[in-house]
Write a protein that holds these residues in place. Structure first.
Motif, PDB file in Angstrom:
ATOM      1  N   GLU A  91       0.844  -1.209   0.000  1.00 50.09           N
ATOM      2  CA  GLU A  91       0.000   0.000   0.000  1.00 50.09           C
ATOM      3  C   GLU A  91       0.873   1.250   0.000  1.00 50.09           C
ATOM      4  O   GLU A  91       0.572   2.235  -0.674  1.00 50.09           O
ATOM      5  CB  GLU A  91      -0.942   0.000   1.203  1.00 50.09           C
ATOM      6  CG  GLU A  91      -1.905   1.171   1.237  1.00 50.09           C
ATOM      7  CD  GLU A  91      -2.935   1.154   0.110  1.00 50.09           C
ATOM      8  OE1 GLU A  91      -3.505   2.226  -0.181  1.00 50.09           O
ATOM      9  OE2 GLU A  91      -3.174   0.099  -0.491  1.00 50.09           O
ATOM     10  N   LEU A  92       1.976   1.220   0.759  1.00 56.45           N
ATOM     11  CA  LEU A  92       2.901   2.353   0.757  1.00 56.45           C
ATOM     12  C   LEU A  92       3.410   2.607  -0.657  1.00 56.45           C
ATOM     13  O   LEU A  92       3.427   3.753  -1.113  1.00 56.45           O
ATOM     14  CB  LEU A  92       4.079   2.098   1.701  1.00 56.45           C
ATOM     15  CG  LEU A  92       5.206   3.138   1.623  1.00 56.45           C
ATOM     16  CD1 LEU A  92       4.717   4.514   2.042  1.00 56.45           C
ATOM     17  CD2 LEU A  92       6.387   2.704   2.466  1.00 56.45           C
ATOM     18  N   ALA A  93       3.812   1.571  -1.342  1.00 54.20           N
ATOM     19  CA  ALA A  93       4.313   1.727  -2.712  1.00 54.20           C
ATOM     20  C   ALA A  93       3.239   2.322  -3.618  1.00 54.20           C
ATOM     21  O   ALA A  93       3.522   3.200  -4.436  1.00 54.20           O
ATOM     22  CB  ALA A  93       4.797   0.385  -3.253  1.00 54.20           C
ATOM     23  N   ALA A  94       1.998   1.883  -3.458  1.00 53.37           N
ATOM     24  CA  ALA A  94       0.897   2.406  -4.278  1.00 53.37           C
ATOM     25  C   ALA A  94       0.648   3.880  -3.971  1.00 53.37           C
ATOM     26  O   ALA A  94       0.430   4.685  -4.886  1.00 53.37           O
ATOM     27  CB  ALA A  94      -0.365   1.586  -4.038  1.00 53.37           C
ATOM     28  N   VAL A  95       0.684   4.251  -2.700  1.00 50.72           N
ATOM     29  CA  VAL A  95       0.473   5.649  -2.300  1.00 50.72           C
ATOM     30  C   VAL A  95       1.569   6.532  -2.893  1.00 50.72           C
ATOM     31  O   VAL A  95       1.301   7.607  -3.434  1.00 50.72           O
ATOM     32  CB  VAL A  95       0.429   5.776  -0.756  1.00 50.72           C
ATOM     33  CG1 VAL A  95       0.557   7.222  -0.311  1.00 50.72           C
ATOM     34  CG2 VAL A  95      -0.852   5.163  -0.215  1.00 50.72           C
TER      35      VAL A  95
END
Length: 136
Positions: A119-123
């Motif tokens: 999710e961090l990478a997507a954000v």
């Protein structure tokens, strides 16, 4: 899968040495100790990625910059960092230098990194694309 004594070369990963050294110094092993080349090789092998202490050492020292996907994925799981940490400078910067960000945002991103690295990478990807768009 890595075979003992023989390693799948994988692709070149610029910055791998710096990021691996940072993880080994700043993320603790399950016993609460700093990682060593030997303990990391054992942890990878337990996850089905057979590797050697020498291979880990050459990656950490920057002698080799090539790592296979299973090795990078193993590092991500062991150190609780997104897979993109190894190849995306923005993700690495957020994980390694959160103090460069406003304090509340740094804390939020650090928590997201621990809870859901993907999710961090997507954000970060979304934020990057939004920042690159021309203003209307």
């Amino acid at each position: 899968m890595e075979s003992s004594g023989q390693h799948v070369e994988g692709r070149r990963v610029p910055g791998l040495s710096e990021r691996l050294s940072w993880c080994m110094a700043n993320r603790l092993d399950p016993d609460g100790d700093k990682w060593t080349d030997a303990s990391l090789a054992v942890a990878l092998t337990k996850r089905g990625v057979k590797t050697s202490v020498t291979f880990i050492n050459t990656l950490r020292r920057g002698v080799k910059e090539n790592a296979s996907f299973p090795v990078l994925e193993g590092f991500s799981r062991i150190f609780s960092v997104p897979l993109e940490f190894w190849s995306d400078e923005r993700v690495a910067k957020v994980v390694m230098r959160p103090r460069d960000l406003p304090e509340a945002l740094a804390e939020e991103l650090a928590e997201l990194s621990r809870r859901d690295p993907e999710e961090l990478a997507a954000v970060l990807d979304l934020a990057s694309r939004l920042l690159q768009q021309p203003e209307a």
